[in-house]
Enzyme design. Sequence first.
Site, mmCIF file in Angstrom:
data_model
loop_
_atom_site.group_PDB
_atom_site.id
_atom_site.type_symbol
_atom_site.label_atom_id
_atom_site.label_comp_id
_atom_site.label_asym_id
_atom_site.label_seq_id
_atom_site.Cartn_x
_atom_site.Cartn_y
_atom_site.Cartn_z
ATOM 1 N N GLU A 26 -0.512 3.056 6.453
ATOM 2 C CA GLU A 26 -1.421 2.494 5.457
ATOM 3 C C GLU A 26 -1.234 0.991 5.303
ATOM 4 O OE1 GLU A 26 -3.917 3.791 3.684
ATOM 5 O OE2 GLU A 26 -3.724 5.660 4.795
ATOM 6 N N LYS A 59 0.837 -1.197 0.000
ATOM 7 C CA LYS A 59 0.000 0.000 0.000
ATOM 8 C C LYS A 59 0.872 1.247 0.000
ATOM 9 C CE LYS A 59 -3.896 0.488 0.432
ATOM 10 N NZ LYS A 59 -4.824 0.325 1.554
#
Length: 547
Positions: free
Chosen positions: A350, A344
Amino acid sequence: MALARFLVVLLLGAPLLLFSCAEAGEVGVSYGRVASNLPQDQAQVAKLLKDNGITKVRIYDTDRDVLLSLANTGIKVMVMLPNDDLARGVARTLPSALDWVRNNVAAYLPATKITGIAVGNEVFHERSDLNPQLVQFMTNVQAALAQLGLADTVKVTTPIAFSAIVDSFPPSKGRFLDNIADSVMRPMLQFLQQTGSFLAINLYPYIAELDNPTQIRNDYALGNYAAGVPADGVTYHSLLDAQLDATYAAMAKLGFSDSRRRLAGSRGVKVSVTETGRPSRGKVHGGRRLMAAGDGGDSITVANAQTYNNYVINRVLAGNTGTPQHPDADMDVFIFALFNENGKAGGEMEQNFGLFYPDMTKVYQFDFHGGPTETWCVANPAVGDARLQAALDFACGQGGADCSAIQPGANCFQPDTKAAHASYAFNDYYRRKGRAPGTCDFNGAASIVNRAPDICWSWCVANAAVGPARLQAALDFACGHGADCSAIQPGAKCFKPDTKVDHATYALNSFYQNKGRAAGMCDFNGVGSVVYQPQKVGNCVLPPSSA
């Protein structure tokens, strides 16, 4: 979901009480695969879902291996027509949409239980150039489903980011962005209403917390702020609820409401949370960790991720899906995400939203099986003393609540306020009714919360200074004389931290609560003492009652 059912109870000499009952929503998991180290055997992933009681999954494409692995499992699946495919012309016309639906949805039915199609994801935010065509894309996919006889089986929607809503506090001010309100959202809501589908929205309270660290408390973002935030005549204990009510307000400004308001004759569209979650680690804002108001440390932690996601999971499974302004609403949710994803963009934070590591071990404990969860019924001071008194009289009278403790001079008479006395009476009534749906309404004077309120509660805690021998003796006595010590056994949910004082605190409190918090039941030869603030053992919140 079934529409709300209303039970009107009229008792001689008592106020008219309207009880509402919401059917429990469903909770699933978003299965993203932007990673280089995820399990390659999709059958193992399907087994992981089944073994953990996960009955719904959202995927971000129509991967053949994933869809085949979910065949005959009974797991409901939402698939996606990705933004890039929309930009390339898929679904721009009915024939192209028909080809896509035939090859990517119909080909797997009915063995794979596909129940929803997300036409894009956060298009307003990610591909705003597609905004003018978005509803037409959805319409074409819907028409394709209809041609194949699948329109009643599979629902079409498009997940929007919460950034599509502005002026979100107080929630009643919530509205859609001017550049999409009339041009996109109004026809989209008409489409969703006409097809019996739902508005999909991705809600991440932690983002608001990180963006406003001095204004938004960590416990409010986690869903357990006991004092709450007053707004619009009600109190919000959870930022998630405030965001949902802002969403409902934005819909209402365009002439639509949540689906349960159909009984009042308005146009109803249900809201489904297609993503929510919290990262378990990571740095934000140039590598600087942010600390939220009311938090004792870093906000992005494993403990906070566990607290938030378990709050959502347990709440939905328990059927406590309403909000302060919409107490009878359903709330279907997908937790983001199944795995940590090392591919990601956005860095460490994230990449660490997963419930599981890529090796399929849990990042922290959670349970999708719908085990028991404790809830409380509290008064809403905003309704005024007259309505509180009427509901209090009913609870203590015909309702059968034991209100002896809030009589003058009794243990729970102080604080001598209508709200405090009403909360005590409402909660006793609610407990005696088995916490059944509809037994915490009192014509709008009460609401259900998922954290222990200050209703004359007290807890028993152990004193570490007495030493391990006396702690062990008190622990043995409590566990042998009625305390429920199963949760502090090796491997159980409250075993960690594995210390004498933490285990003794858990056991002593269980004994004290089982004895009705009677005087002298928290002494243990000087080992225990009574406190009046909520207590935790590791990530386990100590219950303030034995029920």
